[in-house]
Design a protein around this motif. Structure first.
Motif, PDB file in Angstrom:
ATOM      1  N   GLY A  58     -67.514 -29.420  79.076  1.00 60.69           N
ATOM      2  CA  GLY A  58     -66.352 -29.084  78.678  1.00 60.69           C
ATOM      3  C   GLY A  58     -66.089 -27.530  78.739  1.00 60.69           C
ATOM      4  O   GLY A  58     -64.896 -27.070  78.938  1.00 60.69           O
ATOM      5  N   THR A  59     -66.934 -26.707  78.429  1.00 61.95           N
ATOM      6  CA  THR A  59     -66.837 -25.264  78.339  1.00 61.95           C
ATOM      7  C   THR A  59     -66.593 -24.623  79.446  1.00 61.95           C
ATOM      8  O   THR A  59     -65.881 -24.075  79.911  1.00 61.95           O
ATOM      9  CB  THR A  59     -68.008 -24.632  77.548  1.00 61.95           C
ATOM     10  N   GLU A  60     -67.320 -25.165  80.474  1.00 61.12           N
ATOM     11  CA  GLU A  60     -67.224 -24.750  82.182  1.00 61.12           C
ATOM     12  C   GLU A  60     -65.759 -25.187  82.545  1.00 61.12           C
ATOM     13  O   GLU A  60     -65.334 -24.573  83.191  1.00 61.12           O
ATOM     14  CB  GLU A  60     -68.269 -25.526  82.966  1.00 61.12           C
ATOM     15  N   ARG A  65     -60.530 -23.362  84.033  1.00 58.98           N
ATOM     16  CA  ARG A  65     -59.065 -23.498  84.028  1.00 58.98           C
ATOM     17  C   ARG A  65     -58.217 -21.983  83.506  1.00 58.98           C
ATOM     18  O   ARG A  65     -57.262 -21.925  83.880  1.00 58.98           O
ATOM     19  CB  ARG A  65     -58.829 -24.671  83.094  1.00 58.98           C
ATOM     20  N   THR A  66     -59.148 -21.477  82.693  1.00 53.87           N
ATOM     21  CA  THR A  66     -58.434 -20.264  82.369  1.00 53.87           C
ATOM     22  C   THR A  66     -58.986 -18.872  83.133  1.00 53.87           C
ATOM     23  O   THR A  66     -58.615 -17.713  82.897  1.00 53.87           O
ATOM     24  CB  THR A  66     -58.773 -19.775  80.919  1.00 53.87           C
ATOM     25  N   GLY A  67     -59.694 -19.269  84.301  1.00 53.75           N
ATOM     26  CA  GLY A  67     -60.015 -18.128  85.102  1.00 53.75           C
ATOM     27  C   GLY A  67     -60.863 -17.195  84.687  1.00 53.75           C
ATOM     28  O   GLY A  67     -61.115 -16.063  85.004  1.00 53.75           O
ATOM     29  N   GLY A  68     -61.921 -17.563  83.641  1.00 47.22           N
ATOM     30  CA  GLY A  68     -62.654 -16.857  83.077  1.00 47.22           C
ATOM     31  C   GLY A  68     -62.402 -15.597  82.162  1.00 47.22           C
ATOM     32  O   GLY A  68     -62.890 -15.080  81.394  1.00 47.22           O
ATOM     33  N   LYS A  69     -60.998 -15.840  81.921  1.00 48.46           N
ATOM     34  CA  LYS A  69     -60.387 -14.650  80.947  1.00 48.46           C
ATOM     35  C   LYS A  69     -60.845 -14.980  79.536  1.00 48.46           C
ATOM     36  O   LYS A  69     -61.125 -13.974  78.839  1.00 48.46           O
ATOM     37  CB  LYS A  69     -58.903 -14.821  80.903  1.00 48.46           C
ATOM     38  N   TYR A  70     -60.979 -16.255  79.117  1.00 50.55           N
ATOM     39  CA  TYR A  70     -61.802 -16.403  77.554  1.00 50.55           C
ATOM     40  C   TYR A  70     -63.141 -16.913  77.632  1.00 50.55           C
ATOM     41  O   TYR A  70     -63.378 -17.532  76.786  1.00 50.55           O
ATOM     42  CB  TYR A  70     -60.462 -17.289  77.212  1.00 50.55           C
ATOM     43  N   GLY A  71     -63.806 -16.748  78.410  1.00 50.42           N
ATOM     44  CA  GLY A  71     -65.114 -17.176  78.589  1.00 50.42           C
ATOM     45  C   GLY A  71     -65.924 -17.116  77.445  1.00 50.42           C
ATOM     46  O   GLY A  71     -66.739 -18.186  76.931  1.00 50.42           O
ATOM     47  N   GLU A  72     -66.162 -16.007  76.563  1.00 54.75           N
ATOM     48  CA  GLU A  72     -66.732 -15.393  75.697  1.00 54.75           C
ATOM     49  C   GLU A  72     -66.216 -16.338  74.356  1.00 54.75           C
ATOM     50  O   GLU A  72     -67.139 -16.959  73.633  1.00 54.75           O
ATOM     51  CB  GLU A  72     -66.738 -14.066  75.343  1.00 54.75           C
ATOM     52  N   HIS A  73     -64.942 -16.326  74.472  1.00 57.12           N
ATOM     53  CA  HIS A  73     -64.520 -17.143  73.500  1.00 57.12           C
ATOM     54  C   HIS A  73     -64.631 -19.091  73.370  1.00 57.12           C
ATOM     55  O   HIS A  73     -65.117 -19.649  72.628  1.00 57.12           O
ATOM     56  CB  HIS A  73     -62.798 -17.152  72.978  1.00 57.12           C
ATOM     57  N   ILE A  74     -64.665 -19.246  74.562  1.00 57.58           N
ATOM     58  CA  ILE A  74     -64.922 -20.608  74.921  1.00 57.58           C
ATOM     59  C   ILE A  74     -66.415 -20.907  74.559  1.00 57.58           C
ATOM     60  O   ILE A  74     -66.788 -21.809  74.202  1.00 57.58           O
ATOM     61  CB  ILE A  74     -64.615 -21.158  76.451  1.00 57.58           C
ATOM     62  N   ASP A  75     -67.405 -20.022  75.127  1.00 57.60           N
ATOM     63  CA  ASP A  75     -69.025 -20.358  74.823  1.00 57.60           C
ATOM     64  C   ASP A  75     -68.976 -20.099  73.228  1.00 57.60           C
ATOM     65  O   ASP A  75     -69.906 -20.832  72.876  1.00 57.60           O
ATOM     66  CB  ASP A  75     -69.566 -19.056  75.432  1.00 57.60           C
TER      67      ASP A  75
END
Length: 106
Positions: A58-60, A65-75
């Protein structure tokens, strides 16, 4: 409608200013899980590896889908889900480095 009216916000999104429901979706979900915490905790204990894989997927997916822009928040969100599920039985033993530690001691 779902108990609330959708209004356009000045920022282009939607607001729920006209909400008429006394209990939202998340409140209902929390209430449902609250009544069955012991069953959910048992399921997490038994299937933590599959749940962990699902959270990772789910996080991947969200990160892609957000192009890595919010990766830190998603993690952080994925970690928060793990922490909450892991703590349902009062122990932090289902995910991460401590997974299976109680079984190894027995």
């Amino acid at each position: 409608m779902l108990g609330w009216e959708v209004h356009r916000s000045p920022h282009g999104g939607h607001s729920r200013a006209g909400r008429t429901s006394t209990m939202g979706f998340m409140d209902k979900a929390k209430d449902a899980f609250g009544k069955h915490d012991d069953k959910v905790a048992d399921a997490v204990d038994q299937h933590s590896d599959r749940i962990d894989q699902g959270i990772d997927r789910g996080t991947e997916f969200a990160d892609e889908r957000t192009g890595g822009k919010y990766g830190e928040h998603i993690d952080k969100g994925g970690d928060a889900v793990r922490d909450h599920l892991d703590g349902l039985d009062g122990k932090q033993d289902d995910f991460g480095g401590n997974a299976g530690s109680d079984a190894d001691k027995a």
